[in-house]
Design an enzyme around this catalytic site. Structure first.
Site, mmCIF file in Angstrom:
data_model
loop_
_atom_site.group_PDB
_atom_site.id
_atom_site.type_symbol
_atom_site.label_atom_id
_atom_site.label_comp_id
_atom_site.label_asym_id
_atom_site.label_seq_id
_atom_site.Cartn_x
_atom_site.Cartn_y
_atom_site.Cartn_z
ATOM 1 C CD GLU A 92 -6.812 2.186 6.264
ATOM 2 O OE1 GLU A 92 -8.367 2.040 5.373
ATOM 3 O OE2 GLU A 92 -5.902 2.347 7.008
ATOM 4 N NE ARG A 102 -4.114 0.252 1.989
ATOM 5 C CZ ARG A 102 -5.231 -0.052 1.148
ATOM 6 N NH1 ARG A 102 -5.721 1.366 0.405
ATOM 7 N NH2 ARG A 102 -5.940 -0.425 0.580
#
Ligand code: MTE
Ligand code: MOS
Length: 791
Positions: free
Chosen positions: A727, A323
Site C-alpha cells: 500500500e 487508520r
C-alpha cells in the site's frame, strides 16, 4: 527504461533479495493463468443474476417474484425470506444483508437472485418481478449526514497536548475545509464466485477473495452449516486492492445458497456496471482544519475534523477511519493535536477497504495543511515540510503515543533534493510561470510514512503448511492470497532459501481454507510479513529435524550442517543432495511436513483510546512531481516523477519496483482523474469505463524515475529484514495533486489561498484557476468557494 535501478545486495543469500519474476508472469501474458471464471465449468452449472434496487431509500410494500419462476430455464429464485439461516454477511458488525428485507437502503442493493441454465435467461427472468415501494428521504452526502448527526459508528478522537491554547498562542493561524473523493477498485477481474455442492450438504466455493476464511465463515452461517462443511479456494485474483477483502462474501453467499437450494453448481459473476453500483469503494472524506504555526512554518497545534462517507453499514469503516486518524500526522511531528473522526451513515453503497485503508485520506489532510501554511507565509512548501518532520531522538512521539524509532525521513528529503534537482527545477518552474503564458507548471515533493500492521491487533497472525516430498520437491501453502502483488513468489523464495534449493523446486498451491485455517485477510500490506514468517517457521522446523538427522548419522555438530545449491554440506564438503537427504529422512521415519505459525510481536492498542503501539514499524517513501497545465482547458500532464521508496532489504526488487510503480499510478488516478459522481437521487452515474477514468498508459509520467532505497534495512525483525510494500507507494501520488495545486497557486496573488478538492480533475483545475484569476482581479474575494468566479 530511464533511471530505474535495482539495489545490489552483497550478502550470501541465493534466492531472497533477488529480482525473480512473478511466478505467474508468463501465464498472465499468455492468458494461461486460471482465474475463477476460467475454471472448467462443471456439468449442470447454473448461472446467477442479482436484481438490484433502483432507488436509494424506500420501504418495500410488495415484492412478487412468481413471474420469474415461470420463465423456462429458471431453476431457482431466492429472496430474503427464502434464506435458510443467517441473512447478514456483515464482516465485523451486522448490517450487510444478503437480500433487502423491509427497506431499501441504497441504490444498487440486492433484492433477490435468480439461477438459470444460462445468464441471459437469468437476467430476463429477474426483470419479470414486480417490486413496489414507498420512497423515503435518503441521506446522501457527508454534509447532510453531519447536519443530521447520522453516524454508522461512534465518533472517535485523539487528544495530544493542549491544542486549544497552542492554537490561541500561535503566531499564525489558518482554518479551512476541503473534500477528498472516493475511488472504485476497478480490478480487471470483477467479483465472482462458483459454488459446487459436495457430499453430505458440504459446499466448495471458488471465490475471488482476499479473505477465504471470512468467506468460509459467512457462507457457512448463511447456509446454516458448520465451518467444516465449507471449503473456499482461491488460486489468484485479477486484482483486489481491498475491494475483495469483505465484498466477496456476499457474492459467494448468493452462489452458495442457490447451489444448496438446487443441488447444482452455481456461478455468480457480476458485470462491470453491476459490480461498480453494488459493491463498496474507497471512502470519500470531508476535512476541516484549524492550524497554528510559527514564522518558520512549524506547526504548534492542529485541530482536524475528519468525516467519511461510510454508506449503509459499518463493514470495515471502523478500522478504515481509525487508520485515517493514525495517519493524519503523515511524516510530521504534531506537538498539540486534536483529531475528531466522524463515521457517517448515508444511503449509499457501504464503503470498504481500498489500498491504504483510510491512511491516504488522513495523510492528504496534513499535506494540504502544509501547503496552505507555505502559501500563507510565502515559503517554499518543500522547506515547510522538511521543518515539520519527525525528529530522530526528539520530536518523535505520534498523536497516538507510539514513538517513531526508525525515522529515515530527513535522509529521504536530502536525497530527493539532490536526485530530483529540486532547487534548480523550483527556480525554472517559477521563472516559467512568471512569464505568464497559457501553460503553467507546478512542482511538489511529498513524503510517506505508513504504519505496518493491522490496527486490529489480533489479525496480525498467520499460518502455513510446508510439505517436503521424498524427491526433495516442496509444496507450500499459506493463508495469504495472490492478487498480482507477488506474495506467492516472495513466500516461495523464503522457503527455497531455508532449504537451499532452487525456487523451481517449491510449488505454491491455491490458497484453501482446507489446508490453513482461521486466517486473516491478505491486507494491510502485511501478507509477506505474516505468511512469509509462518512459512519460514515451518521450513525451519523441518530443517531442524533434517539437520539433527545429519548430525546423528555423520556424527558432526549441528552447527556445521548447511543447505545450499541443492546440496547438504558438512563444513565445506557436500555430503549428499537435498533429495537424497529427504529420502534418507523418510526411511528414518523423520517427519517431512510442518504447519508453521507467526504472530507479530511488540504491538498493542488500547481499544477505547486507540493509543499504544499499533504498528510494528513504518515504511517510508518520498516523491517529487512536475506537472504542465493548460490554463485554458485545465488539462495537464505529469512531465516528470522521481520516487525513492523504502522496502527495507527488499525480498524481490523486481516485484517491489512493480508495486511502487503500480501503487503510485493508482494513487495518481485517485487524486486526478477518477471521479465518482452520484446524482441527487443517490444513483452512481459513473459506473463504467466510459465515464469513470482510471489512468491509462498515456497518463504515466513522461519521465518516470523510480528507485528503491539502496541502504534499505528494517530495524525490526520482519521477514529477512524486508518491509511491506503493497500500500505505501499509493500515497506517493500526493505529490502530483500538490504539483497541480502549485500550478493553480501560481496564478493567484501572493498570500491568497485557492481551494482545490481531490480528485483534481481537469474540470476542477480549470475552475480553481478561474477562481485564482478572479482573486487577482478582486483581492477581497474570499478563498474557498467558486461562486464569485464569473464577474
Ligand atoms: N498489487 C496488485 N497487483 N494487485 C492488488 O490487488 N492490492 C494491494 C497491494 N498491491 C494489490 C496489489 C493491497 S490493497 C494490499 S493490502 C496488498 O497488495 C496486499 O498484499 P500484500 O500484503 O501481500 O502486500
Ligand atoms: Mo489492502 S486495502 O489492506 O486490501
Amino acid at each position: 527504461m530511464n533511471g530505474r535501478t535495482f539495489p545490489e545486495f552483497d550478502n550470501a543469500s541465493r534466492t531472497v533479495h533477488k529480482p525473480h519474476p512473478h511466478d505467474s508472469a508468463h501465464k498472465h501474458v499468455t492468458g494461461e493463468a486460471v482465474y475463477t471464471d476460467d475454471i472448467p465449468e462443471p456439468r449442470n452449472l447454473l448461472h446467477a443474476y442479482v436484481r438490484l434496487s433502483n432507488t436509494a431509500h424506500a420501504r418495500i410494500t410488495a415484492m412478487d417474484v412468481s413471474a420469474c419462476r415461470e420463465v423456462p430455464g429458471v431453476a431457482a429464485v431466492m429472496t430474503a425470506d427464502d434464506l435458510p439461516a443467517k441473512r447478514d454477511v456483515g464482516p465485523v458488525f451486522p448490517g450487510d444483508l444478503v437480500f433487502a428485507e423491509d427497506t431499501i437502503n441504497y441504490w444498487g442493493q440486492a433484492l433477490f437472485a435468480v439461477a438459470a441454465e444460462d445468464l441471459d435467461t437469468a437476467i430476463t427472468a429477474a426483470k419479470q418481478a414486480t417490486v413496489e415501494y414507498d420512497e423515503l428521504e435518503p441521506v446522501l452526502s457527508i454534509d447532510d449526514a453531519l447536519e443530521k448527526e447520522s453516524f454508522v459508528l461512534d465518533t472517535k478522537r485523539f487528544d495530544k497536548g493542549d491544542t486549544d491554547s497552542a492554537l490561541a498562542q500561535a503566531a499564525h493561524r489558518l482554518d479551512g475545509e476541503f473534500g477528498i473523493g472516493g475511488q472504485d477498485h476497478f480490478y480487471l477481474e470483477g467479483q465472482i464466485a462458483m459454488a459446487v455442492p459436495q457430499e453430505d450438504g458440504d459446499m466448495l466455493v471458488y471465490s475471488s477473495t482476499q479473505h477465504p476464511s471470512e468467506v468460509q465463515h459467512l457462507v457457512a452461517a448463511v447456509l446454516g452449516i458448520p465451518d467444516h462443511g465449507v471449503v473456499i479456494e482461491t488460486r489468484r485474483m485479477g486484482g483486489g486492492f481491498g475491494g475483495k477483502e469483505t465484498q466477496p462474501a456476499h457474492i459467494a453467499a448468493v452462489a452458495a445458497v442457490l447451489a444448496q437450494r438446487t443441488g447444482r453448481p452455481v456461478k455468480l459473476r457480476l458485470d462491470r456496471d453491476d459490480d461498480m453500483v453494488m459493491t463498496g469503494k474507497r471512502h470519500d472524506f470531508k476535512v476541516r482544519y484549524d492550524v497554528g504555526f510559527d514564522d518558520t512554518g512549524r506547526i504548534q497545534g492542529v485541530d482536524f475534523m475528519l468525516a467519511s462517507r461510510c454508506g449503509i453499514s459499518a463493514d470495515l469503516s471502523g478500522a478504515v477511519n481509525d487508520r485515517a486518524m493514525y495517519h493524519a500526522d503523515n511524516a510530521y511531528y504534531l506537538p498539540n493535536t486534536r483529531i475528531v473522526s466522524h463515521r457517517c451513515y448515508t444511503n449509499t453503497v457501504s464503503n470498504t477497504a481500498f489500498r491504504g485503508f483510510g491512511g491516504p485520506q488522513g495523510m492528504m489532510a496534513i499535506e494540504y495543511v502544509m501547503d496552505e501554511i507555505a502559501r500563507h507565509l510565502g515559503l517554499d512548501a518543500f522547506e515547510v515540510r522538511r521543518r515539520n518532520l519527525y525528529g530522530i531522538d526528539e520530536r518523535n512521539e505520534t498523536p497516538y503515543d507510539q514513538i517513531v524509532e526508525d525515522n529515515i525521513l530527513p535522509e529521504l528529503f536530502d536525497d530527493i533534493e539532490q536526485s530530483a534537482e529540486y532547487a534548480e527545477r523550483r527556480r525554472r518552474v517559477d521563472a516559467f510561470n512568471a512569464e505568464g503564458g497559457v501553460l503553467r507548471k507546478g512542482l511538489a515533493v511529498t513524503p510517506v510514512k505508513f504504519g505496518i500492521s493491522f490496527t486490529t491487533t489480533h489479525l496480525n497472525q498467520a499460518g502455513a503448511l510446508v510439505l517436503v516430498y521424498t524427491d526433495g520437491s516442496v509444496q507450500l501453502n499459506h493463508g495469504g492470497t495472490e492478487m498480482g502483488q507477488g506474495l506467492y513468489t516472495k513466500v516461495a523464495q523464503i522457503v527455497a532459501e531455508e532449504f537451499g534449493i532452487d525456487l523451481e523446486r517449491v510449488r505454491i498451491t491455491a490458497t484453501t481454507t482446507g489446508k490453513v485455517p482461521n486466517t486473516s485477510a491478505t491486507a494491510a500490506s502485511s501478507g509477506t510479513d505474516l505468511n512469509g514468517m509462518a512459512a519460514q517457521n515451518a521450513a525451519r522446523a523441518i530443517k531442524g529435524r533434517l539437520t539433527k538427522l545429519v548430525s546423528e548419522t555423520w556424527n558432526v555438530d549441528a552447527e556445521d550442517v548447511a543447505f545450499r545449491d541443492g546440496q547438504v554440506y558438512i563444513g565445506e564438503d557436500a555430503i549428499c543432495t537435498f533429495p537424497e537427504l529427504c529420502q534418507r529422512a523418510h526411511l528414518n521415519r523423520v517427519q517431512l511436513s510442518e504447519a508453521g505459525f507467526y504472530a507479530t510481536p511488540k504491538i498493542h492498542v488500547d481499544k477505547a483510546t486507540l493509543k499504544g503501539r499499533p504498528f510494528y514499524y513504518f515504511a517510508y517513501g518520498i516523491a517529487c512531481a512536475e506537472v504542465l497545465v493548460d490554463t485554458l482547458t485545465g488539462e495537464y500532464r505529469v512531465v516528470r516523477t522521481d520516487i525513492l521508496h523504502d522496502c527495507g532489504k527488499s525480498l524481490n526488487p523486481a516485484i517491489d519496483l512493480g508495486q511502487v510503480e503500480g501503487g503510485f499510478v493508482q494513487g495518481m488516478g485517485w487524486l486526478t482523474t477518477e471521479e465518482l459522481v452520484w446524482n441527487d437521487k443517490g444513483s452512481l452515474t459513473t459506473h463504467a469505463p466510459s465515464t469513470y477514468k482510471i489512468p491509462a498508459a498515456s497518463d504515466m509520467p513522461v519521465d518516470f524515475r523510480v528507485r528503491l532505497l539502496d541502504s534499505g534495512y528494517n530495524r525490526e525483525k520482519a521477514v529477512r529484514r524486508s518491509k511491506a510494500v503493497g500500500e505505501p507507494p499509493l500515497m506517493l501520488a500526493m505529490c502530483v495533486y500538490h504539483a497541480l495545486k502549485d500550478a493553480v497557486n501560481s496564478i493567484a496573488p501572493k498570500g491568497t489561498r485557492v481551494r482545490l478538492d481531490a480528485p483534481a480533475t481537469p474540470e476542477k483545475v480549470l475552475l480553481a484557476m478561474e477562481h485564482a484569476r478572479g482573486l487577482g482581479r478582486d483581492a477581497r474575494a474570499p478563498a474557498g468557494s467558486l461562486e464569485e468566479v464569473d464577474e
